[in-house]
Design an enzyme around this catalytic site. Structure first.
Site, PDB file in Angstrom:
ATOM      1  N   MET A  38      24.768   8.794   1.814  1.00 50.35           N
ATOM      2  CA  MET A  38      24.587  10.093   2.474  1.00 50.35           C
ATOM      3  C   MET A  38      24.908   9.980   3.959  1.00 50.35           C
ATOM      4  SD  MET A  38      24.101  13.153   1.958  1.00 50.35           S
ATOM      5  CE  MET A  38      23.139  13.773   0.589  1.00 50.35           C
ATOM      6  N   GLU A  68       0.810  -1.224   0.000  1.00 51.81           N
ATOM      7  CA  GLU A  68       0.000   0.000   0.000  1.00 51.81           C
ATOM      8  C   GLU A  68       0.843   1.273   0.000  1.00 51.81           C
ATOM      9  OE1 GLU A  68      -0.636  -2.586   1.979  1.00 51.81           O
ATOM     10  OE2 GLU A  68      -2.759  -3.116   1.795  1.00 51.81           O
ATOM     11  N   PHE A  91     -11.589  -6.839  14.059  1.00 54.21           N
ATOM     12  CA  PHE A  91     -10.543  -7.343  13.175  1.00 54.21           C
ATOM     13  C   PHE A  91     -10.212  -6.275  12.132  1.00 54.21           C
ATOM     14  CE2 PHE A  91      -9.362  -9.699   9.241  1.00 54.21           C
ATOM     15  CZ  PHE A  91      -8.116 -10.110   9.682  1.00 54.21           C
ATOM     16  N   GLN A  92      -8.936  -5.971  11.996  1.00 52.83           N
ATOM     17  CA  GLN A  92      -8.439  -4.963  11.055  1.00 52.83           C
ATOM     18  C   GLN A  92      -9.046  -3.588  11.275  1.00 52.83           C
ATOM     19  OE1 GLN A  92      -8.507  -6.758   7.082  1.00 52.83           O
ATOM     20  NE2 GLN A  92      -6.478  -7.578   7.526  1.00 52.83           N
ATOM     21  N   LYS A 129     -17.514  -0.283   6.159  1.00 53.42           N
ATOM     22  CA  LYS A 129     -17.991  -1.268   5.195  1.00 53.42           C
ATOM     23  C   LYS A 129     -19.517  -1.263   5.056  1.00 53.42           C
ATOM     24  CE  LYS A 129     -17.477  -6.042   3.758  1.00 53.42           C
ATOM     25  NZ  LYS A 129     -16.882  -7.349   4.031  1.00 53.42           N
TER      26      LYS A 129
HETATM   27  C1  LIG Z   1      12.781   5.781   5.043  1.00 47.45           C
HETATM   28  C2  LIG Z   1      14.076   6.432   5.359  1.00 47.45           C
HETATM   29  N1  LIG Z   1      14.903   5.895   6.280  1.00 47.45           N
HETATM   30  C3  LIG Z   1      16.100   6.475   6.550  1.00 47.45           C
HETATM   31  C4  LIG Z   1      16.474   7.628   5.907  1.00 47.45           C
HETATM   32  C5  LIG Z   1      17.814   8.277   6.236  1.00 47.45           C
HETATM   33  N2  LIG Z   1      18.702   8.272   5.059  1.00 47.45           N
HETATM   34  C6  LIG Z   1      18.845   9.343   4.259  1.00 47.45           C
HETATM   35  S1  LIG Z   1      19.859   9.074   2.973  1.00 47.45           S
HETATM   36  C7  LIG Z   1      20.163   7.484   3.467  1.00 47.45           C
HETATM   37  C8  LIG Z   1      21.065   6.585   2.677  1.00 47.45           C
HETATM   38  C9  LIG Z   1      20.508   6.231   1.366  1.00 47.45           C
HETATM   39  O1  LIG Z   1      21.283   5.222   0.787  1.00 47.45           O
HETATM   40  P1  LIG Z   1      21.198   4.888  -0.748  1.00 47.45           P
HETATM   41  O2  LIG Z   1      19.784   4.750  -1.142  1.00 47.45           O
HETATM   42  O3  LIG Z   1      22.108   3.781  -1.066  1.00 47.45           O
HETATM   43  O4  LIG Z   1      21.685   6.240  -1.420  1.00 47.45           O
HETATM   44  P2  LIG Z   1      23.154   6.895  -1.493  1.00 47.45           P
HETATM   45  O5  LIG Z   1      23.188   7.971  -0.447  1.00 47.45           O
HETATM   46  O6  LIG Z   1      24.149   5.836  -1.256  1.00 47.45           O
HETATM   47  O7  LIG Z   1      23.214   7.477  -2.858  1.00 47.45           O
HETATM   48  C10 LIG Z   1      19.474   7.208   4.647  1.00 47.45           C
HETATM   49  C11 LIG Z   1      19.540   5.936   5.376  1.00 47.45           C
HETATM   50  C12 LIG Z   1      15.568   8.162   4.982  1.00 47.45           C
HETATM   51  N3  LIG Z   1      15.816   9.301   4.324  1.00 47.45           N
HETATM   52  N4  LIG Z   1      14.404   7.551   4.702  1.00 47.45           N
END
Ligand SMILES: Cc1ncc(C[n+]2csc(CCOP(=O)(O)OP(=O)(O)O)c2C)c(N)n1
Ligand SMILES: [Mg+2]
Lengths: 566, 163
Positions: A475, A50, A112-113, A162
């Site tokens: 990042m 979803e 439920f749900q 529902k």
């Molecule tokens: C759902 C979610 N969880 C954690 C983060 C924190 N976060 C930001 S960038 C990143 C790393 C992303 O890694 P990747 O997709 O391999 O991209 P890269 O930076 O290596 O290009 C994380 C964990 C986020 N933005 N969103």
């Protein structure tokens, strides 16, 4: 004629000219799915989770001027949508999410749900409704579309028990809605607009700073006319990219944490800021005290009064729809406007900053991510829709793909949600059939919604997945390298799947690209020979590549770290 | 600064939680909150006593106005207004304290509305500061229970909050 509540839901969607509903069935929406089955005007896209339904509906909106729609069942169906709803909310994306709910008489009994949909979604929707009477159903859905798309847009949730979908009622879809409590402003205050024009005339070091509001208001053309007339530099936020043609001489690039040297300096030292549909976000202005240290006058056009003077004091607030306000300004400019001659000196200064070429990067033996995006730009003729996830790859895409048109750059700016990229690609393709769509992602993010490759197979959605694979949560690693003495806590992604085989397992094409000289030919192949295929392109890139310029947390906009400093 | 915000809001279920949720999500404080339907039962009137700088108050009113169910918002304390709060206070009233409690209630123009052999319930209305003073004037050991409605207020003269 009496029809069932479920049929009313579908008839409302037909009346709203909804072409696609993104969804997933379950107990509480069975009647609605049955009504869906009995017609073929509204088509249903069955996602695999979803969250993806909501992201796809969100991207459908972002890449068109239509409102995306999602349909999910109660309980877990609803909780799975929350990330998607919050993502759309943070970026003010119009969307309607219809949720099943347990029968009215079971509400509150831990059925439920069952979950408190209205309560769970309240902080991340523009508005939500629980339908309590089948007689209110059509009007509620009408209101939902109206609220989602007007004023500052946003997601609206309609929770439908529902039993209500089984009850019979006359169907009468209202043509308009009147709500005494909801009357968004459209036209700006003329006196304020006149004041603004006067200030623009006096500006010696002006900047036009624009955000997602320009895109949402479809004001890109008006903005271009205005900027040309004024001969002022233009910078865009991450959400505003494409609002002004990036290849134009007056464009100084994106600003903020990973903005260009020229954009950040021009923003900081400007004596007049014309802010349009932007909100002086923390990622944009850096340290607010540092930003506030310069004397300047700020004109701020925004449809949402609460965005004005929230983080930065504004001298001339103009509340209104961006397109309408720009129209008024343009009319006033036609009455004779002279840009201050000193603006020519300002341009000299900006060109000097530009000369630093802050997006320069070194080629090495590994593939550089910047290079992949540059080649992607070339191969797609700069005309693709680019969706993105969150991380370094997102910033590289924003910095190196030059967006000349609005609604082409589709990413989660406000919430920064990893996992949006692939479902965003699906939404874009359904709203823009036949378009070139690339999802620039990372091996971390893509795995958050990777199951949607199956949906792409079912509906033949040829997204080109540009996986900038650095084997790292890049990042996170960049921050750890720079601010945590290289203690790489949990930012290393081991046990990655073989993405080529994975793509093939889903029935798609997979490619692994490891050498710089293979980048361009592979991209060409993907966009020509495999035009109609989903291609998973696993680019093995330099794992140490970092995003520059960078304004570190707590630093001022002009205190950038540049690649050349290192 | 202390501010009294008056809100006219659609009398829908969940309206209160939208307002309360907004305050907690954005870190605004609520000192007191009262709510009840108006003479038009489709509308509720809410009164919130809050504190904050001018900037915070500006955001509070803007954010409240943004709620789809909110019809009107005013900061009552910006101009002439009257405000009242109602308190019911149960006190021990035995021996010499019985007479003393009666005397204190009279001085503060309170009314004794429930009497038992050992307790009184005193009803007191007025500005919040008056209620505070009454509590301060009593021997703390004799106070058994207090309940206050929170502030409600209305503009003076032609200042009218209506749709
Ligand atoms: C759902 C979610 N969880 C954690 C983060 C924190 N976060 C930001 S960038 C990143 C790393 C992303 O890694 P990747 O997709 O391999 O991209 P890269 O930076 O290596 O290009 C994380 C964990 C986020 N933005 N969103
Ligand atoms: Mg990565």
């Amino acid at each position: 004629m009496m029809i069932s509540g479920a049929e009313i839901v579908i008839r409302c969607l037909q009346e709203e000219k909804v072409e696609y509903v993104f969804g997933y069935p379950g107990g509480s929406v069975l009647h609605i799915y049955d009504a869906l089955f009995k017609q073929d005007q509204v088509k249903h896209i069955l996602v695999r989770h979803e969250q993806a339904a909501v992201h796809a509906a969100d991207a459908f909106s972002r890449s068109s001027q239509r409102v995306g729609v999602a349909l999910v069942t109660s309980g877990p169906g609803v909780t799975n949508t929350v990330t998607g709803i919050a993502t759309a909310y943070m970026d003010s994306i119009p969307m309607v999410v219809i949720c099943g709910q347990v029968p009215t008489q079971y509400i509150g009994q831990d059925a439920f749900q069952e979950c408190d949909t209205v309560g769970i979604t309240r902080p991340c929707v523009k508005h939500n409704f629980l339908v309590k009477d089948v007689k209110d159903l059509a009007l509620t859905i009408k209101k939902a579309f109206h609220i989602a798309a007007t004023g500052r847009p946003g997601p609206v949730v309609v929770d439908v028990p529902k039993d209500i979908t089984a009850q019979m009622c006359e169907f009468d879809y209202p043509k308009t809605v009147q709500m005494r409590s909801y009357n968004p402003v459209v036209k700006g205050h003329l006196g304020q607009i006149k004041k603004a024009v006067q200030i623009l005339q006096e500006a010696k070091r002006p900047i036009i700073y624009t955000g997602g509001g320009v895109i949402l208001s479809d004001a890109a053309e008006k903005l271009t006319q205005l900027a040309r007339k004024l001969n002022f530099p233009v910078t865009n936020t991450l959400m505003g990219l494409g609002g002004y043609p990036a290849t134009d001489r007056q464009f100084v690039g994106m600003l903020g944490m990973h903005g260009t040297f020229e954009a950040n300096n021009a923003m900081h030292y400007a004596d007049v800021i014309l802010a349009i549909g932007a909100r002086f976000d923390d990622r944009v202005i850096g340290n607010p005290d540092h930003f506030g240290s310069e004397k300047r006058r700020v004109i701020h056009i925004d449809i949402d009064p609460s965005s004005i003077s929230k983080r930065v004091k504004v001298d001339v607030p103009i509340v209104g729809n961006v397109t309408d306000v720009l129209d008024e300004i343009l009319k006033l400019l036609d009455g004779g406007f002279k840009t201050d001659p000193e603006v020519a000196d300002w341009w000299k200064q900006i060109d000097e900053w530009r000369g630093r070429d802050s997006l320069r990067y070194k080629q090495g033996e590994h593939i550089m991510p910047q290079y992949v995006v540059e080649k992607l730009y070339e191969v797609t003729g700069g005309d693709a829709f680019i969706t993105s996830d969150v991380g370094q790859h997102q910033m590289f895409a924003a910095q190196y793909y030059k967006f000349d048109k609005p609604r082409r750059w589709i990413n989660s700016g406000g919430l920064g949600t990893m996992g949006v990229g692939l479902p965003y690609g699906m939404g874009v393709l359904l709203a823009n059939p036949g378009a070139q769509v690339a999802c620039v992602t990372g091996e971390g993010s893509i795995q958050m919604c990777i199951q949607e490759m199956s949906t792409c197979k079912q509906y033949e959605l040829p997204v080109k997945i540009i996986n900038l694979n650095n084997g790292m949560l890049g990042m996170v690693r960049q921050w750890q390298e720079m601010f945590y003495s290289k203690r790489y806590s949990q930012s290393y992604v081991t046990s990655l799947p073989d993405f080529v085989k994975l793509a093939e397992a889903y029935g798609h094409v997979g490619m692994r690209i490891e050498k710089p000289e293979d980048v361009e030919p592979a991209l060409r192949k993907a966009f020509t020979e495999h035009k109609n295929d989903l291609v998973f392109m696993d680019f093995i890139i330099d794992p140490g590549a970092n995003v520059f310029p960078m304004v570190a947390a707590g630093k001022g906009l002009t205190e950038m770290i540049l690649a050349e400093d290192l | 600064m202390r501010h009294i915000i008056s809100i006219l809001i659609e009398n829908e279920s969940g309206a209160l939680s939208r307002v309360a949720g907004l305050f907690s999500a954005r870190g605004y404080n609520i000192d007191t909150l009262t709510v009840a339907p108006t003479e038009d039962p489709s509308l509720s009137r809410m009164t919130i006593l809050t504190r904050g700088s001018d900037e915070v108050l500006e955001q509070i009113t803007k954010q409240l106005n943004k709620l789809v169910d909110v019809v009107k918002v005013v900061d009552l304390s910006e101009a002439a207004h009257v405000e009242r709060e109602l308190m019911l206070i149960k006190v021990r009233a035995t021996g010499k304290d019985r007479e003393e409690m009666k005397r204190m209630a009279d001085i503060f123009r309170g009314r004794i509305i429930d009497v038992t052999e050992s307790t009184y319930v005193i009803e007191l209305t007025g500005a919040s500061s008056k209620l505070d003073s009454f509590i301060a004037a009593l021997d703390a050991g004799l106070i058994l229970e207090t309940v206050r409605t929170g502030v409600c207020g209305i503009g003076r003269g032609d200042r009218i909050l209506k749709v």
